[in-house]
Design an enzyme around this catalytic site. Sequence first.
Site, PDB file in Angstrom:
ATOM      1  N   LYS A 100       8.069 -10.133   3.055  1.00 51.88           N
ATOM      2  CA  LYS A 100       8.037  -9.248   4.222  1.00 51.88           C
ATOM      3  C   LYS A 100       9.046  -9.708   5.277  1.00 51.88           C
ATOM      4  O   LYS A 100       9.715  -8.896   5.914  1.00 51.88           O
ATOM      5  CB  LYS A 100       6.614  -9.190   4.800  1.00 51.88           C
TER       6      LYS A 100
ATOM      7  N   GLN B 208      -2.331 -10.831   6.535  1.00 57.58           N
ATOM      8  CA  GLN B 208      -2.283 -10.856   5.073  1.00 57.58           C
ATOM      9  C   GLN B 208      -3.687 -11.062   4.499  1.00 57.58           C
ATOM     10  O   GLN B 208      -4.423 -11.948   4.920  1.00 57.58           O
ATOM     11  CB  GLN B 208      -1.330 -11.979   4.620  1.00 57.58           C
TER      12      GLN B 208
ATOM     13  N   ASP C  93      -0.382  -1.499   8.244  1.00 58.11           N
ATOM     14  CA  ASP C  93      -0.957  -1.433   6.891  1.00 58.11           C
ATOM     15  C   ASP C  93      -1.670  -0.104   6.645  1.00 58.11           C
ATOM     16  O   ASP C  93      -1.928   0.258   5.502  1.00 58.11           O
ATOM     17  CB  ASP C  93      -2.011  -2.547   6.729  1.00 58.11           C
TER      18      ASP C  93
END
Length: 285
Positions: free
Chosen positions: A51, A95, A118
Amino acid sequence: MIISGKELSARLKAEMAERVATFPEKYGRVPHLVVVLVGDDPASVSYVTGKAKASEVVGIRNTTIRKPDTITEEELLGLIRQLNEDDTVDGILVQLPLPKHISEAKVIETIAREKDVDGFHPLNVAALWQKQPCVLPCTPKGIIRMLKTAGVQISGKRAVVIGRSNIVGLPVAKLLLDENATVTIAHSRTEDLPSLTRQAEILVVAIGRPKFVTADMVSEGTAVIDVGVNRDPETGKLCGDVDFASIEPKASVITPVPGGVGPMTICCLMENTIECFLAKVAPKA
Ligand code: GUN
């Protein structure tokens, strides 16, 4: 045909980089994504590194915050609240998975909805299922983009999704339905799964079991999307949920592991970060 998520995402990231390069002049700064990693699980470390690298390519500012897995739930929630308040932060990603003593649900709902790159926040999920504007979850969004780019018609097709997670199975089924496919959601214990999957014209597999889908489960001409990231117990190499070698000759299109869905997930995260940034700095009337 093998759909290279790596190539498609490289192309899309290059296009995004051109756009982002115009932002400092237009908006005074570039988008800023903060990624929080708790603990040192090697797979999570590798995803977070991916990322950060993609952010660099696109020209997005990336801050990766690493915390030990001894961090308390309250400390982590406190960090998220601080990031919510921070005007220089456009996107927040924690995460997953998290250590067992931390509630993922609480973490997800603490992230401000407008910074939820997300698309996991309950309000984003509700908006998705109610056909309201929302941030689309990255992996499902990337899958639809790959199918369309590969020229796979979705409308009118029979799609089977194996897997029912909040992150992939459920939202990808919803997006396929919105594209007018007829969708069946199955799972590893679905009775007589092979006779169901043989009817699929589009098959999406997201259960996390190495080579779970074998050649006898797939009909000639099926578009196969493999979301699995596993270690092959025999070779120790990365492999998907699909037995690629035996299914590739039958499939009309298929995604490899690695280099398929994974890069597209990260690419869509970049897109979502830009979306959240623009919603803040250039809100539509
Ligand atoms: N872990 C595996 N996939 C994802 C993802 O898309 N987002 C987050 N936050 N964690 C993950």
